[in-house]
Structure formats: structure tokens, C-alpha cells
Design a protein around this motif. Structure first.
Motif, PDB file in Angstrom:
ATOM      1  N   ALA A 162       0.837  -1.209   0.000  1.00 12.13           N
ATOM      2  CA  ALA A 162       0.000   0.000   0.000  1.00 12.13           C
ATOM      3  C   ALA A 162       0.869   1.255   0.000  1.00 12.13           C
ATOM      4  O   ALA A 162       0.569   2.238  -0.686  1.00 12.13           O
ATOM      5  CB  ALA A 162      -0.932  -0.008   1.210  1.00 12.13           C
ATOM      6  N   ALA A 163       1.973   1.225   0.778  1.00 11.76           N
ATOM      7  CA  ALA A 163       2.891   2.362   0.791  1.00 11.76           C
ATOM      8  C   ALA A 163       3.551   2.534  -0.574  1.00 11.76           C
ATOM      9  O   ALA A 163       3.750   3.652  -1.048  1.00 11.76           O
ATOM     10  CB  ALA A 163       3.942   2.167   1.874  1.00 11.76           C
ATOM     11  N   ALA A 168       3.870   5.200  -6.014  1.00  8.09           N
ATOM     12  CA  ALA A 168       3.683   5.063  -7.462  1.00  8.09           C
ATOM     13  C   ALA A 168       2.739   6.129  -8.002  1.00  8.09           C
ATOM     14  O   ALA A 168       2.922   6.630  -9.125  1.00  8.09           O
ATOM     15  CB  ALA A 168       3.152   3.671  -7.796  1.00  8.09           C
ATOM     16  N   GLN A 169       1.725   6.491  -7.202  1.00 11.94           N
ATOM     17  CA  GLN A 169       0.776   7.516  -7.637  1.00 11.94           C
ATOM     18  C   GLN A 169       1.478   8.848  -7.862  1.00 11.94           C
ATOM     19  O   GLN A 169       1.063   9.644  -8.706  1.00 11.94           O
ATOM     20  CB  GLN A 169      -0.339   7.677  -6.606  1.00 11.94           C
ATOM     21  CG  GLN A 169      -1.242   6.463  -6.489  1.00 11.94           C
ATOM     22  CD  GLN A 169      -1.864   6.108  -7.833  1.00 11.94           C
ATOM     23  OE1 GLN A 169      -1.557   5.071  -8.438  1.00 11.94           O
ATOM     24  NE2 GLN A 169      -2.735   6.979  -8.331  1.00 11.94           N
ATOM     25  N   LEU A 197       5.728  -1.479  -6.457  1.00  7.00           N
ATOM     26  CA  LEU A 197       6.183  -0.227  -7.064  1.00  7.00           C
ATOM     27  C   LEU A 197       6.665  -0.459  -8.488  1.00  7.00           C
ATOM     28  O   LEU A 197       6.301   0.284  -9.405  1.00  7.00           O
ATOM     29  CB  LEU A 197       7.298   0.381  -6.212  1.00  7.00           C
ATOM     30  CG  LEU A 197       7.911   1.681  -6.722  1.00  7.00           C
ATOM     31  CD1 LEU A 197       6.855   2.787  -6.771  1.00  7.00           C
ATOM     32  CD2 LEU A 197       9.086   2.109  -5.839  1.00  7.00           C
ATOM     33  N   ALA A 198       7.474  -1.487  -8.683  1.00  2.00           N
ATOM     34  CA  ALA A 198       8.020  -1.767 -10.015  1.00  2.00           C
ATOM     35  C   ALA A 198       6.911  -2.041 -11.020  1.00  2.00           C
ATOM     36  O   ALA A 198       6.951  -1.560 -12.159  1.00  2.00           O
ATOM     37  CB  ALA A 198       8.984  -2.947  -9.943  1.00  2.00           C
ATOM     38  N   GLN A 199       5.923  -2.820 -10.617  1.00  2.00           N
ATOM     39  CA  GLN A 199       4.824  -3.141 -11.528  1.00  2.00           C
ATOM     40  C   GLN A 199       4.035  -1.901 -11.923  1.00  2.00           C
ATOM     41  O   GLN A 199       3.594  -1.764 -13.068  1.00  2.00           O
ATOM     42  CB  GLN A 199       3.900  -4.173 -10.880  1.00  2.00           C
ATOM     43  CG  GLN A 199       4.515  -5.559 -10.774  1.00  2.00           C
ATOM     44  CD  GLN A 199       3.641  -6.530  -9.992  1.00  2.00           C
ATOM     45  OE1 GLN A 199       2.864  -6.123  -9.120  1.00  2.00           O
ATOM     46  NE2 GLN A 199       3.769  -7.811 -10.285  1.00  2.00           N
ATOM     47  N   GLU A 200       3.871  -0.966 -10.992  1.00  2.00           N
ATOM     48  CA  GLU A 200       3.051   0.222 -11.270  1.00  2.00           C
ATOM     49  C   GLU A 200       3.789   1.288 -12.067  1.00  2.00           C
ATOM     50  O   GLU A 200       3.156   2.089 -12.750  1.00  2.00           O
ATOM     51  CB  GLU A 200       2.536   0.812  -9.962  1.00  2.00           C
ATOM     52  CG  GLU A 200       1.515  -0.072  -9.248  1.00  2.00           C
ATOM     53  CD  GLU A 200       0.701   0.702  -8.227  1.00  2.00           C
ATOM     54  OE1 GLU A 200       0.288   1.844  -8.521  1.00  2.00           O
ATOM     55  OE2 GLU A 200       0.480   0.164  -7.126  1.00  2.00           O
ATOM     56  N   ILE A 201       5.113   1.337 -11.978  1.00  2.00           N
ATOM     57  CA  ILE A 201       5.845   2.389 -12.691  1.00  2.00           C
ATOM     58  C   ILE A 201       6.537   1.859 -13.945  1.00  2.00           C
ATOM     59  O   ILE A 201       7.249   2.605 -14.615  1.00  2.00           O
ATOM     60  CB  ILE A 201       6.878   3.072 -11.774  1.00  2.00           C
ATOM     61  CG1 ILE A 201       7.944   2.089 -11.304  1.00  2.00           C
ATOM     62  CG2 ILE A 201       6.186   3.722 -10.583  1.00  2.00           C
ATOM     63  CD1 ILE A 201       9.038   2.734 -10.459  1.00  2.00           C
ATOM     64  N   THR A 202       6.333   0.583 -14.254  1.00  2.00           N
ATOM     65  CA  THR A 202       6.892   0.020 -15.481  1.00  2.00           C
ATOM     66  C   THR A 202       6.007   0.425 -16.652  1.00  2.00           C
ATOM     67  O   THR A 202       5.020  -0.231 -16.972  1.00  2.00           O
ATOM     68  CB  THR A 202       7.007  -1.511 -15.397  1.00  2.00           C
ATOM     69  OG1 THR A 202       7.894  -1.860 -14.329  1.00  2.00           O
ATOM     70  CG2 THR A 202       7.552  -2.091 -16.690  1.00  2.00           C
TER      71      THR A 202
END
Length: 484
Positions: A162-163, A168-169, A197-202
């Protein structure tokens, strides 16, 4: 049992922490995780992973079971792979931030204060509940061998996905064309959050992702590693991470050519001994044996991965780098140079000044033959080709000046990543050109410079006790290069 070491450490901790009792509200707000990137300078690099305190004790020799020994010195210092790398980056003049978790204790306050003193942005550090103490490590440095042994108590509640989603947002909500975070580095800790984080900013224009992997941490690391573009590994990881059958079949399928040019068919039936001889430096058969196995093993980390580069450090033996050869811009797997051009609109210096002193790469180029020996090879595996760089260790710190090897690998990564971003103007000069094999050669030279800077930063860091005490500033590094 090393009773005096523990007792001395606890006493030192007690005395050290007294000076941090008056931790002000102003300091606490400096790492308020509710802040957005818009309220601070956007970091060029974000490091994700461990941050803690190291109690570094110098001992005459490593104790035997039931020994009672004394330290000749004891130092409390900042530790944690991601924190050490972040500190090295900031000292070299690039704005860096750390995404980590510490306890709501005095050690946590000490972690934050020391990082801030090194110029690191700490607003992304998450504060755990009172019953979750900050990561703490006993480091015993053997004066007779300059080696170290680490005994860690890690934070029991890691960063949450969640953090990571919240962070990522920020990437999605604040992405001006003039500046952005160019690179996110993971140290393979807090792996659930790191994967989130990696999945969301890839994304197509997301930051370049790099990772430092020391040991296998299933299950999340197995999904995180394939998302990263540059992988830093030690000499043991790949062989432990991959099944032995995969390694053996991969080693047998690879062909190694000297000088990166497959001009002769005689190499097609190379024996392992012939490949080993190709990798020797200065007749060092041991280095050839080690590298032969390492190169063939590291190649396997590219399988089912978007990695462009894999780097492995070997201490006094130097390092080896493998680079995937991909030249087509239309291909989904574009080169690292093309990725850098599209992802680095501007690099933010650690003091906010675009004219701040940078690493003098021209000075490095002039003296590199005095400091390093390097060789190039081509590794062929079916339809895939990989450039191989073999680089000796830097000669700037003689063996009799080595104090402590703690954090040397973290310092190497910091220097490597700073050199990568420091060459952005060179990369941007190619922006409107099509990728060619010449550009691929330019990229290989860029990787060599990165490895050289990383090696220099690591070598200088060996001169002090603890991971960060001797990490060089950009001014110190340039003085060393110009005086070589």
C-alpha cells in the motif's frame, strides 16, 4: 560468544543516542510521507530497501567459539544496502531519495539524521510502530584480513505494498517534462513493496529500474528481477537462484569469442579450459577460472527478463559486465542508450544547481590505463549475443590502506549509477539518430566508464571504518583523477 564486543556496543549505543533525544518536530516533518514530489525537488534517483544502524567493531582476528575478545575501536554508523548506495549517490552530486522503513525509536531518528547529513532526501521513509525496532547490525571487522562479518536484526514489519502504491501515484500525478525521477534502484529488501512499485511504474516512459541481488528472497524477488533493466549481482547469487540443470545446459550452449569479433569457426567447439584461458588477465589462471564460470552463469539472468546489463563485482578481482546486444528501435527490447535518452530530460544536482561540479570523465579517460586493465569479448548463445567487459579492480587504494570492506559493493553501485546519469548530455546528442552498431559501441564505452567510476568509488570507500565514512564526494573523486 563475543561478550565484550556486545557490551561495548551497547554502551556506545547508549552514549550515542543521548545526543538524539531532542529530536525536533521540524526534523520529524522532513520525512513526512504525506508530502508529494511537488513540495520538494524531484530526486533523480530513488533507492528502495534497507536502512539501519551498524555497530562496527574492529577486532584483531575473528573469534573462535567461546572466545572473549575486545574491540580496538567501535563506531556507530548508518547502514543498509539501499541507504549506503543513496548516500554515495548524494555525495557524488546527484539528488537522491530513499524509500525505506525505520522504527519509531532513537535508532530510527539516527538513521534519518545521518542520511540528511549526507544530503539524502528522507521524506519517503516510513515510520513503523513502537514495537517494531529499526534494523540493527553488528559488524566485526577483522584487522588481519580486512574482511568483515555482519550479524543483522532486520525490521520485522517491512514496507507494505500500500505504501508502494502511494509512492507510485506520485509518479503518475507529477511528471513534468523538465524534470523527473530517471532511475529507481532496489536492493532486494522489502520485496513485496518493491514489486508493487516496479509493476506500477513500469511504463514506456517510466524510470529505469535497477536491482542489487545478494541472495534469493522468494517469492517476490522472482517476479521483481525480470522487471529490472540493470542487475547487480555478487558471485554466488546466480548459481543459487537458478536450477543447476538450467545453468549446465546454458553453459554448454554458449560460445565465447575474444575481441568481440566471431571471425573464426574454431571457437564453435570450445572446451571449458579454452574459454577460461580467454578470460585470464596477466596470466592469472585463477581469475580466468572464476570468470569463465561467472560469465556463463550471469548470462542466464537475462532469460525471461528485460535486463539490458548484468554486472557482478568480485572484490580484489574486479568486476565483469554483460550487455545484451539489441539494436532495433522498433523492437520492444530497445538498447539501454535509447531508454536513457527518452527517460532523462534533466538531472537534478544534490544542491539544486544545474552547474554543480560533475565527475570529470575526461580526466578518467586520460588515466584509465594507469588505473585499470580491461578486455572485451563476445558471448554467443544461439541467436542472442552479449558483449562481455572484464575490468580489473582499481589501484587507487593499496592493500595496506584498506580498513574495512563494509559497503564497498553499495558504493560501487552508487558510482556506477551516477556515472550513468552524468553522461546524459552525450546520450541526448544522439536523440534524433537511428540506432546503429556504432551507437552500440558507444553504449559499451558508456558501460565501461560506469564500471570504472563504480570501481573508484568503491576503492576509496575501503579507507574508512563503516560503509559510508570514506565514501568520496565528487570534488574528492575529481582531485584523485586529476592527480593520478
Amino acid at each position: 560468544r563475543t561478550i565484550p564486543l556486545v557490551a561495548a556496543t551497547l554502551l556506545s549505543v547508549k552514549n550515542e543516542l543521548k545526543s538524539y533525544r531532542n529530536y525536533s518536530d521540524e526534523q520529524k516533518s522532513a520525512h513526512d510521507t504525506s508530502k508529494t514530489f511537488a513540495t520538494r525537488r524531484i530526486p533523480s534517483i530513488i533507492c528502495v530497501g534497507a536502512a539501519g544502524i551498524d555497530a562496527v567493531g574492529m577486532i584483531s582476528s575473528f573469534p573462535k567459539p567461546d572466545d572473549k575478545i575486545r574491540t580496538s575501536s567501535l563506531t556507530l554508523a548508518g547502514g543498509g544496502n539501499a541507504a549506503n548506495t543513496c548516500s554515495a549517490i548524494s555525495k557524488l552530486g546527484i539528488t537522491a531519495s530513499i524509500f525505506s522503513r525505520v522504527g519509531a525509536d532513537v535508532n530510527g531518528q539516527l538513521v534519518i539524521s545521518q542520511l540528511q547529513a549526507d544530503g539524502v532526501q528522507t521524506d519517503l521513509i516510513d515510520i513503523a510502530p513502537n514495537d517494531c525496532p529499526t534494523m540493527f547490525t553488528f559488524v566485526m571487522v577483522d584487522a588481519s584480513t580486512s574482511s568483515r562479518t555482519c550479524i543483522s536484526t532486520v525490521i520485522k514489519e517491512e514496507l507494505s505494498p500500500a505504501a508502494a502504491h502511494s509512492l507510485a501515484q506520485r509518479f503518475h500525478n507529477f511528471n513534468p517534462s523538465s524534470s523527473s525521477t530517471a532511475l529507481v534502484h532496489f536492493d532486494s529488501r522489502h520485496t513485496a513493496a518493491a514489486l508493487q512499485l516496479a509493476q506500477e511504474i513500469t511504463t514506456a516512459n517510466g524510470p529505469i529500474l535497477t536491482i542489487d541481488v545478494e541472495k534469493d528472497r522468494p517469492p517476490h524477488l522472482h517476479n521483481l528481477l525480470p522487471l529490472c533493466h540493470i542487475v547487480f549481482s555478487n558471485e554466488h547469487f546466480a548459481s543459487n537462484y537458478l536450477p543447476s540443470t538450467t545453468l549446465q545446459s546454458g553453459i554448454l550452449s554458449c560460445i565465447l569469442y575474444p575481441d568481440r569479433t566471431p571471425t573464426s569457426s574454431k571457437h564453435c567447439n570450445q572446451s571449458l579450459d579454452e574459454r577460461r584461458e580467454l578470460l585470464e588477465l596477466d596470466g592469472d589462471e585463477e581469475s580466468g577460472e572464476i570468470l569463465m564460470k561467472k560469465v556463463m552463469t550471469l548470462r542466464q539472468l537475462f532469460r525471461n527478463s528485460q535486463a539490458r546489463v548484468v554486472v557482478s563485482t568480485m572484490g580484489a578481482k574486479g568486476c565483469v559486465l554483460l550487455r545484451r546486444r539489441v539494436y532495433s528501435i522498433g523492437d520492444e527490447k530497445t538498447s539501454l542508450m535509447a531508454m536513457l535518452r527518452s527517460r532523462i530530460p534533466a538531472i537534478i544536482r544534490s544542491d539544486g544547481d544545474e552547474t554543480t561540479q560533475e565527475i570529470d570523465l575526461q580526466a578518467l579517460k586520460k588515466v584509465e590505463k594507469q588505473l585499470f586493465v580491461h578486455r572485451k569479448y563476445l558471448l554467443q548463445d544461439g541467436d542472442e549475443e552479449f558483449d562481455v567487459l572484464r575490468l580489473s579492480a582499481s589501484k587507487v587504494t593499496p592493500s595496506d590502506q584498506i580498513v574495512d570492506t563494509t559497503g564497498a559493493g553499495d558504493a560501487f553501485i552508487g558510482g556506477f549509477l551516477v556515472a550513468l546519469l552524468a553522461q546524459q548530455q552525450q546520450l541526448l546528442s544522439f536523440q534524433h539518430q537511428k540506432e546503429t552498431e556504432n551507437e552500440a559501441e558507444d553504449e559499451l564505452v558508456l558501460m565501461l566508464r560506469c564500471a570504472e567510476v563504480g570501481s573508484l568509488v568503491a576503492a576509496v570507500s575501503l579507507r574508512g571504518l563503516g560503509a559510508r565514512a570514506a565514501q568520496p564526494t565528487v570534488k574528492q573523486l575529481n582531485s584523485l583523477l586529476r592527480g593520478s
